[in-house]
Motif scaffolding. Sequence first.
Motif, short mmCIF file in Angstrom:
data_model
loop_
_atom_site.label_atom_id
_atom_site.label_comp_id
_atom_site.label_asym_id
_atom_site.label_seq_id
_atom_site.Cartn_x
_atom_site.Cartn_y
_atom_site.Cartn_z
N PHE A 157 0.83 -1.21 0.00
CA PHE A 157 0.00 0.00 0.00
C PHE A 157 0.87 1.25 0.00
CE2 PHE A 157 -3.85 -2.36 1.29
CZ PHE A 157 -4.78 -1.70 0.51
N TYR A 158 1.97 1.20 0.72
CA TYR A 158 2.86 2.36 0.74
C TYR A 158 3.57 2.51 -0.60
CZ TYR A 158 6.62 5.51 2.05
OH TYR A 158 7.47 6.57 2.10
N VAL A 159 3.96 1.40 -1.22
CA VAL A 159 4.64 1.45 -2.52
C VAL A 159 3.73 2.04 -3.59
CG1 VAL A 159 5.68 0.05 -4.35
CG2 VAL A 159 6.15 -0.49 -1.94
N TYR A 160 2.44 1.65 -3.57
CA TYR A 160 1.48 2.12 -4.57
C TYR A 160 0.57 3.21 -4.00
CZ TYR A 160 2.74 -2.04 -7.24
OH TYR A 160 3.42 -3.00 -7.95
N ARG A 161 1.10 4.02 -3.11
CA ARG A 161 0.25 4.99 -2.41
C ARG A 161 -0.37 6.02 -3.33
NH1 ARG A 161 5.53 5.81 -1.40
NH2 ARG A 161 6.45 7.87 -1.74
N GLU A 162 0.25 6.31 -4.47
CA GLU A 162 -0.31 7.30 -5.39
C GLU A 162 -1.43 6.74 -6.24
OE1 GLU A 162 0.43 10.37 -5.15
OE2 GLU A 162 2.03 10.06 -3.68
N ASP A 163 -1.38 5.46 -6.52
CA ASP A 163 -2.42 4.83 -7.36
C ASP A 163 -2.53 3.36 -6.97
OD1 ASP A 163 -4.31 4.36 -9.28
OD2 ASP A 163 -2.89 4.22 -10.94
N VAL A 164 -3.32 3.08 -5.96
CA VAL A 164 -3.45 1.72 -5.44
C VAL A 164 -4.33 0.89 -6.37
CG1 VAL A 164 -4.25 0.31 -3.51
CG2 VAL A 164 -3.14 2.52 -3.08
N PRO A 165 -3.82 -0.24 -6.88
CA PRO A 165 -4.65 -1.10 -7.73
C PRO A 165 -5.72 -1.81 -6.93
CG PRO A 165 -2.52 -2.13 -7.33
CD PRO A 165 -2.44 -0.75 -6.74
N CYS A 166 -6.82 -2.10 -7.58
CA CYS A 166 -7.92 -2.78 -6.90
C CYS A 166 -7.53 -4.18 -6.45
CB CYS A 166 -9.13 -2.86 -7.83
SG CYS A 166 -9.80 -1.24 -8.30
N SER A 167 -6.61 -4.82 -7.19
CA SER A 167 -6.16 -6.16 -6.80
C SER A 167 -5.47 -6.13 -5.44
CB SER A 167 -5.22 -6.72 -7.86
OG SER A 167 -4.10 -5.87 -8.04
N LEU A 168 -4.79 -5.02 -5.13
CA LEU A 168 -4.11 -4.91 -3.84
C LEU A 168 -5.13 -4.78 -2.71
CD1 LEU A 168 -1.57 -4.72 -2.16
CD2 LEU A 168 -1.44 -2.28 -2.70
N LEU A 169 -6.21 -4.05 -2.98
CA LEU A 169 -7.26 -3.93 -1.97
C LEU A 169 -7.89 -5.29 -1.70
CD1 LEU A 169 -8.97 -2.10 -0.16
CD2 LEU A 169 -10.51 -1.75 -2.10
N ALA A 170 -8.07 -6.09 -2.76
CA ALA A 170 -8.61 -7.44 -2.59
C ALA A 170 -7.63 -8.30 -1.80
CB ALA A 170 -8.89 -8.07 -3.96
N ALA A 171 -6.33 -8.18 -2.11
CA ALA A 171 -5.31 -8.96 -1.39
C ALA A 171 -5.29 -8.58 0.08
CB ALA A 171 -3.94 -8.73 -2.02
N TYR A 172 -5.50 -7.29 0.38
CA TYR A 172 -5.53 -6.84 1.77
C TYR A 172 -6.67 -7.50 2.53
CZ TYR A 172 -6.79 -3.87 5.70
OH TYR A 172 -7.16 -3.42 6.93
N ARG A 173 -7.84 -7.57 1.92
CA ARG A 173 -9.00 -8.15 2.60
C ARG A 173 -8.81 -9.65 2.83
NH1 ARG A 173 -12.98 -4.45 -1.06
NH2 ARG A 173 -12.90 -2.60 0.26
N TYR A 174 -8.21 -10.32 1.84
CA TYR A 174 -7.95 -11.75 2.03
C TYR A 174 -6.88 -11.97 3.11
CZ TYR A 174 -10.75 -13.47 -1.88
OH TYR A 174 -11.80 -13.82 -2.70
N SER A 175 -5.86 -11.12 3.12
CA SER A 175 -4.79 -11.28 4.12
C SER A 175 -5.31 -11.02 5.53
CB SER A 175 -3.62 -10.34 3.80
OG SER A 175 -3.99 -8.98 3.98
N LEU A 176 -6.26 -10.10 5.66
CA LEU A 176 -6.86 -9.85 6.97
C LEU A 176 -7.66 -11.07 7.43
CD1 LEU A 176 -7.39 -7.78 9.23
CD2 LEU A 176 -9.40 -7.02 7.95
N MET A 177 -8.34 -11.69 6.49
CA MET A 177 -9.10 -12.90 6.82
C MET A 177 -8.14 -14.02 7.24
SD MET A 177 -11.78 -14.99 4.39
CE MET A 177 -10.50 -15.40 3.20
N VAL A 178 -7.01 -14.15 6.56
CA VAL A 178 -6.01 -15.17 6.92
C VAL A 178 -5.44 -14.88 8.31
CG1 VAL A 178 -3.74 -16.10 6.34
CG2 VAL A 178 -5.43 -15.74 4.54
N ALA A 179 -5.21 -13.61 8.61
CA ALA A 179 -4.70 -13.25 9.94
C ALA A 179 -5.68 -13.66 11.04
CB ALA A 179 -4.42 -11.75 10.01
N CYS A 180 -6.97 -13.56 10.75
CA CYS A 180 -7.97 -13.96 11.75
C CYS A 180 -7.96 -15.46 12.00
CB CYS A 180 -9.36 -13.52 11.29
SG CYS A 180 -9.62 -11.73 11.29
#
Length: 330
Positions: A248-271
């Motif tokens: 997210f910090y690397v792509y802070r100027e233009d975050v791709p939607c795939s990264l947002l999806a990866a974030y939500r999946y990674s949060l689920m994995v953390a749970c």
Amino acid sequence: MWQVNLSTSSCHNVTSDPPSSYVFISVYSFIFIMGLILNVKALVVFFRQTKTRSHTTVYMINLAIADLLLVLTLPVRVSYLLGYTRLPQRLCDWLGLTLLVNMYSSIFLLTCICFDRCVAVTFPMSHRVKEGRKKAPLVCLAVWVITFGSSLPIFLLKSKVVQESHCFRNQPVYATWPVVLFTTLSFGFGIPLVLMLICSWGLVRAVLNSTVAQTNLVDSGKIQRMVATSLLIFFLSFLPYHVTLSLFYVYREDVPCSLLAAYRYSLMVACLNTILDPIAYYFTTETFKRNVDMEALRKMFPLNSQSSLEAEKRARNRAVCENENKGQAS
């Protein structure tokens, strides 16, 4: 202060897509049910051990509490995924705060457990170590104060910066500010990871170098598998989430939607860690209670090997004397 240039409306919402929605609903429901059962059972078992409760058990009790509080936030998240989206943003923020506080509390407590095991095995006769281990309740209190105290200001500030209300569909703006991201990746994940690696190496080394490792008193292979399992759980649970935060910090100027999806999946994995934790410390407790009792620990170190040999000689001489007395009596 800046925020990620990403509008949730510009991205296809991964949690509303039917196949993905089924995955999130199913996994979060599974985590809630299993996490609730396993952690409540763990607390019952630990609180029953009032007479034999060790210092490590104090950390495990707090870990079970942290995992239990995390899973209790999941029903609201599931109801949101099922279509009940009229939730107050403040409620969503507080549930998100609870989730993150307990996630990082779990990370710190897992590190404390690993460190406690390491020093207990490596320095079993050290008076300073014994006194330090007695402060486990204070260490746990410090963990809760640090995690909650450091997260609360971020969420209060986030509510002022983020204007749109998308509840659980919001991107992690609060976690991608430079100062917060550096603190999260270093103190929240990097340093605990390094400490766990060092303590795990020290624990395995102490066991392998002990004289008792060559006997049947301690299953060194089982202990190595336990250490490897603990590290694997830590990596699988928390590494994906922190990698996505870095991106997210690397792509802070233009975050791709795939990264947002990866974030939500990674949060689920953390749970998922709330289910894996009880399995891990059940295994850990059984291993150390059955195979590494205090007498075995004393025999594991060269400093005590001579005294152990002398004790064996005295026992042997005593047995010989008793046999001679019986012979004379007969």
